[in-house]
Structures are given as structure tokens and as C-alpha cells.
Design a protein around this motif. Sequence first.
Motif, short mmCIF file in Angstrom:
data_model
loop_
_atom_site.label_atom_id
_atom_site.label_comp_id
_atom_site.label_asym_id
_atom_site.label_seq_id
_atom_site.Cartn_x
_atom_site.Cartn_y
_atom_site.Cartn_z
N LEU A 247 78.57 63.35 79.65
CA LEU A 247 79.40 62.60 78.70
C LEU A 247 78.70 61.32 78.23
O LEU A 247 79.02 60.79 77.17
CB LEU A 247 80.75 62.27 79.33
N GLN A 248 77.76 60.84 79.04
CA GLN A 248 77.00 59.65 78.66
C GLN A 248 75.66 60.01 78.01
O GLN A 248 74.81 59.14 77.79
CB GLN A 248 76.77 58.77 79.88
N GLY A 249 75.48 61.28 77.69
CA GLY A 249 74.27 61.71 77.00
C GLY A 249 73.05 61.84 77.89
O GLY A 249 71.91 61.87 77.39
N ILE A 250 73.24 61.93 79.21
CA ILE A 250 72.13 62.03 80.15
C ILE A 250 71.89 63.51 80.47
O ILE A 250 72.83 64.23 80.81
CB ILE A 250 72.45 61.25 81.43
N PRO A 251 70.64 63.98 80.37
CA PRO A 251 70.35 65.40 80.63
C PRO A 251 70.71 65.80 82.07
O PRO A 251 70.55 65.01 83.00
CB PRO A 251 68.83 65.50 80.41
N VAL A 252 71.17 67.04 82.22
CA VAL A 252 71.56 67.58 83.51
C VAL A 252 70.79 68.88 83.76
O VAL A 252 70.71 69.74 82.88
CB VAL A 252 73.08 67.86 83.58
N VAL A 253 70.22 69.02 84.96
CA VAL A 253 69.58 70.26 85.40
C VAL A 253 70.30 70.72 86.67
O VAL A 253 70.54 69.92 87.57
CB VAL A 253 68.08 70.07 85.69
N GLU B 192 61.84 68.38 81.42
CA GLU B 192 62.96 67.71 80.78
C GLU B 192 62.73 66.20 80.68
O GLU B 192 63.02 65.57 79.67
CB GLU B 192 64.27 67.99 81.54
N LEU B 193 62.18 65.62 81.74
CA LEU B 193 61.91 64.18 81.74
C LEU B 193 60.85 63.81 80.72
O LEU B 193 60.95 62.80 80.00
CB LEU B 193 61.49 63.72 83.13
N GLU B 194 59.82 64.64 80.63
CA GLU B 194 58.72 64.35 79.70
C GLU B 194 59.12 64.55 78.25
O GLU B 194 58.52 63.97 77.36
CB GLU B 194 57.53 65.23 80.06
N ASN B 195 60.14 65.39 78.01
CA ASN B 195 60.58 65.66 76.64
C ASN B 195 61.61 64.67 76.12
O ASN B 195 62.12 64.81 75.01
CB ASN B 195 61.15 67.08 76.55
N MET B 196 61.94 63.68 76.95
CA MET B 196 62.97 62.74 76.54
C MET B 196 62.45 61.83 75.41
O MET B 196 61.30 61.46 75.39
CB MET B 196 63.40 61.87 77.73
#
Length: 371
Positions: A113-119, A367-371
Amino acid sequence: MRVIITGGGTGGHVYPALAIARGLQQARPGIELLYMGTARGLEADVVPRAGFPFRTITVQGLERRRLWKNVPALAKTIKGLGEAWFQVRRFRPHLVVGTGGYVSGPVCLAAALQGIPVVLHEQNAYPGLTNRLLAAVARAVCLTFPEAAGRFPRRARLVTTGLPVRPEILRADRGICRGKLGLGENQLFLVVIGGSQGARSLNRAMLPVLKEMAGRPDVSILQVTGRRHYDGYLQQVREWGIDLDKYGNITIEPYVYDLEHALAAADLVIGRAGASFLAEILARGLPSILIPYPHAAANHQEYNARAVAGKGAAVLIPDRELKSGRLYHVVNQLLADRGRLQAMAAAAKELGRPGALEAILEVILTELENM
């Protein structure tokens, strides 16, 4: 770089989360990690011991059968979502990793909900309710069993990675461990373990097996009863006329800390079908007899066992069939057929994923590198 790890309740959720946390530390020195769990789950004990910062939220599991009892649980979950929102906003993670359990829901949802990616990481062939719901907001779901894929939303990004296995399981040398245990070159070594708490029905079903194998020079048995069953089981063994001092090929222990040595030396394993245990024996390429815990949520252990047995790596015996003496007959058949044991071992090795942690880290770091 900051990452929140969340997962709790049982070891099946907590230990993979810890493995991922340690892997991230090694892959990215200087990374800031925060583990979020509950004050009542296993994580409240083992996570601080592992040296990771730990914060808790309020959450309670839902009743699957008595739905009317879920009103307090829903109230606590709403409170937990508010607490998770605050903790996530305070830590400002770049990514959140969830491994399941009720605590994962509020934490991962607050992050999304805060726009933070989830794996997510799912351990079982029948995925848990929390991960099935969270898949809709996750960037990726790492699967232990490919059979789980059909139970997730079609739009979810699914990656079959396996489940992280402790490094000591992979490092243990078979020859050295067999030597330490005093096993002969051609002696078959049977390891029986019902999980950390033990399994009364499995212990009881092993009694005729022990009676049959007592004193046989070609077979050695290690049975781990669980601490709470140990004394009572020793009494049952004596009542069956099995003299452990006389027959040196049978060892019964309440618990084994260095299980990696026993697994490295084993020729056949008997146990439940928890995801972590299966990941370990498959990574070692061990044939097995699996007796799924019948009261596991959504019967997920039976789905796990079927996924392994269906590939020829195990024999599945439902817990309800233990009273019929089937375990005795299956053990005798397998120990008498070394060719079949070898074929099952090859199938297990094919299913094993010793590189699971690296595969999961690749998903997370991408995912972290694609931010």
C-alpha cells in the motif's frame, strides 16, 4: 539498502526467512535488515538469537472451522495492519520479503500500500492462505514445489527456486559421517525422525520394525522420538522384548542436534513431510518413506509428500494406515531391494535444489537493482 524480512509462527516459515536474511548479508555487506514477527511465534525466540533486529506486531490466526470465533482475530489483524504500517514507514525499506504465516499478511500488505515492492517465498506444494492472497500485490513468488503454481492467480510472477537448505546439510561428507557413526561399508543405515516434537503414531509403528531388525548385522537404525515421547517409548521398547544394550544396531535418541551427520550417512529416511525436512533429504538425494502429519493446515504435508512420491523419490504412507502394519512391510521391502533404493535416491537427487538460496537471492536482488 534496507530490507524487511517477515514470516512467523512455525519453523517452516521462520528458518527459510533466516536463511534469506543471512544470504542477503553475505551478498550485500552493509545491507540493513529488519525482521518483523509476533511476540508469540517461534521467531520471537530464534530471530534475536540469530542477531537480527526484531520488531513485533499484533496478529492472530483465523479459525478455519469455527468462523464465528474470527471476530477477535479480525480485530487484532486490523490493529496489526496499523502497527505494520507504522513500522514499515519508520524503517523505509526498499523491499519486503515474506515467507508466510499470519504475520506476513499485515506487513506485506502495508508495504504494498506504500508502494514498496514485495517478494514472497512459498514452502509447500499446497500454498498457504496468506501467500495466496498476497500474490496479487507481490512482484514475485518463489516456489519450493512447481505443483503450487496452479493455486496462485494467473497474473502472479512465479519462479520455482526450491527452499533454502542449511549449509551444514550440504557440506557433510558421507564417508566421514559413516565412519564417525561406526557403520560398515555395506551396512544399511535407516534414520527415523518425526520432527522436533516427535510423532507418537510413527514411533508406535516402528516397534515391529525394531523387533524384526534387532541384531541384524547388515542394518543399523537411528530413531529420534522427540523429547516428550522418549521415556514412554523406551518403556514400550522394553515391553516388546527389545534389549538395546544387547542389540547394538539400534539407537534411540530424544533429539539429535547434528542431524546433518545422520542424513549424510543414511540410506533410507522415514519421517513427516514438512517442507524444510523434504528440502534437506532431497538435496542429499535420500530415498524416503513419508508419513504426512494429518492435522497440518489444509493437509499441506500430504500435498508435499505426493509431489515427491509422484516422482519416484519416496513411498507415501498416510498416518491412518500406520496401525495396519504397512510401515513394517514397506521397510522390509525397501531394505531388501537395493536397486529400488538406488533408483529412489537418483529421483530424489533430481528433485533436490541445493542452489535454492542463490535462486531466491537472485530474484530479490534483481528487484532491488531494478528500482
